[in-house]
Design a protein around this motif. Structure first.
Motif, mmCIF file in Angstrom:
data_model
loop_
_atom_site.group_PDB
_atom_site.id
_atom_site.type_symbol
_atom_site.label_atom_id
_atom_site.label_comp_id
_atom_site.label_asym_id
_atom_site.label_seq_id
_atom_site.Cartn_x
_atom_site.Cartn_y
_atom_site.Cartn_z
ATOM 1 N N LEU A 19 68.863 51.360 43.861
ATOM 2 C CA LEU A 19 67.765 50.447 43.574
ATOM 3 C C LEU A 19 67.176 50.999 42.238
ATOM 4 O O LEU A 19 66.713 50.104 41.413
ATOM 5 N N GLU A 20 66.955 52.080 42.025
ATOM 6 C CA GLU A 20 66.361 52.704 40.816
ATOM 7 C C GLU A 20 67.193 52.518 39.670
ATOM 8 O O GLU A 20 66.598 51.969 38.739
ATOM 9 N N GLU A 26 67.541 46.801 34.572
ATOM 10 C CA GLU A 26 66.814 45.650 34.085
ATOM 11 C C GLU A 26 65.772 46.043 32.997
ATOM 12 O O GLU A 26 65.943 44.917 32.208
ATOM 13 N N PHE A 27 65.225 47.040 33.119
ATOM 14 C CA PHE A 27 64.601 47.355 31.897
ATOM 15 C C PHE A 27 64.938 47.462 30.537
ATOM 16 O O PHE A 27 64.751 46.939 29.662
ATOM 17 N N VAL A 28 66.430 48.131 30.671
ATOM 18 C CA VAL A 28 67.181 48.310 29.633
ATOM 19 C C VAL A 28 67.460 46.749 28.707
ATOM 20 O O VAL A 28 67.444 46.666 27.769
ATOM 21 N N ALA A 29 67.912 45.899 29.704
ATOM 22 C CA ALA A 29 68.385 44.514 29.333
ATOM 23 C C ALA A 29 67.131 43.778 28.702
ATOM 24 O O ALA A 29 67.409 43.251 27.701
ATOM 25 N N VAL A 30 66.036 43.912 29.387
ATOM 26 C CA VAL A 30 64.624 43.528 28.599
ATOM 27 C C VAL A 30 64.442 44.213 27.262
ATOM 28 O O VAL A 30 64.182 43.554 26.402
ATOM 29 N N ARG A 136 55.241 44.092 35.720
ATOM 30 C CA ARG A 136 54.222 45.295 36.382
ATOM 31 C C ARG A 136 53.857 44.932 37.622
ATOM 32 O O ARG A 136 54.025 45.789 38.606
ATOM 33 N N SER A 137 53.526 43.573 37.858
ATOM 34 C CA SER A 137 53.173 43.236 38.980
ATOM 35 C C SER A 137 54.249 43.273 40.355
ATOM 36 O O SER A 137 53.858 43.863 41.366
ATOM 37 N N GLU A 138 55.529 43.039 39.904
ATOM 38 C CA GLU A 138 56.514 43.070 40.899
ATOM 39 C C GLU A 138 56.582 44.381 41.126
ATOM 40 O O GLU A 138 57.069 44.912 42.423
ATOM 41 N N MET A 139 56.610 45.440 39.940
ATOM 42 C CA MET A 139 56.863 46.813 40.443
ATOM 43 C C MET A 139 55.678 47.482 41.455
ATOM 44 O O MET A 139 55.913 48.289 42.138
#
Length: 171
Positions: A19-20, A26-30, A136-139
Motif C-alpha cells: 500500500l505504501e 501515485e505521488f510520483v505520477a502526480v 492530503r485529506s485522503e491521506m
C-alpha cells in the motif's frame, strides 16, 4: 486498495508495504504530471514571447517603412506646389492619429492577453491547491483508518493473551 488487502483478514506487513508503494507511485505520477505541466507552460510562454518579439520587429519595420514613405511624399508635395502644403499637413496628422489609435489598440490587446494569462495561471494554481488538499485529506482519512485498525488489533491481541493466560493450568 487497503480494503482489498484486508478482506482476507488482518493486513500483513507486506500488505502495508505494498500500500505504501502504491501511494508513493501515485505521488510520483502526480509530481510527473506537475513537471510536465510546468514544462508545457514554459514552452507556451517562450512561444508567446517569441511572437511578441516578432510583432515588435514587424511593427518597427512597418513604422520605419511608413516614415520613409511619408518623407518621400512630403518632399514631392513641397516641390510640386506650396498650395497643397496645408492639405498635406492635415493628411500627416490623420496618419499619426491613425497610428496612435492602432498602437493603442495593440497595447490594449497585449494588456488583455496579459490579464487572460494571469487569470489562467490563477485558475491552474487554485486547481492544484484543491487537488493537493484532496490528497492530503485522503491521506488523513487513511491514517485514521490505519490507527483504528491497529488499535483494534492490539485490543484483540490483549484479549487473546488474557484468555490464554486464564486457560493455562497453574504450576
Amino acid at each position: 486498495m487497503f480494503a482489498e488487502a484486508v478482506q482476507g483478514g488482518l493486513p500483513t506487513r507486506a500488505d502495508l508495504q505494498g500500500l505504501e508503494g502504491s501511494v508513493k507511485a501515485e505521488f510520483v505520477a502526480v509530481r510527473a504530471e506537475i513537471a510536465a505541466f510546468q514544462a508545457e507552460t514554459k514552452t507556451e510562454f517562450a512561444a508567446v514571447r517569441a511572437e511578441l518579439a516578432a510583432f515588435r520587429v514587424e511593427t518597427k519595420n512597418e513604422s520605419a517603412a511608413t516614415r520613409a514613405e511619408m518623407k518621400t511624399e512630403f518632399a514631392a508635395v513641397r516641390s510640386e506646389l506650396a498650395a497643397f502644403k496645408v492639405e498635406t499637413r492635415n493628411e500627416f496628422a490623420a496618419v499619426r492619429s491613425e497610428m496612435k489609435t492602432e498602437f493603442a489598440a495593440v497595447r490594449s490587446e497585449i494588456a488583455a492577453f496579459k490579464v487572460e494569462t494571469r487569470n489562467e495561471f490563477a485558475s491552474v494554481r487554485s486547481e492544484m491547491k484543491t487537488e493537493f488538499a484532496s490528497v492530503r485529506s485522503e491521506m488523513k482519512l487513511l491514517e485514521q483508518r490505519m490507527t483504528i485498525k491497529l488499535g483494534a488489533m492490539l485490543v484483540a491481541l490483549g484479549g487473546i493473551l488474557i484468555a490464554a493466560i486464564r486457560t493455562m493450568p497453574a504450576r
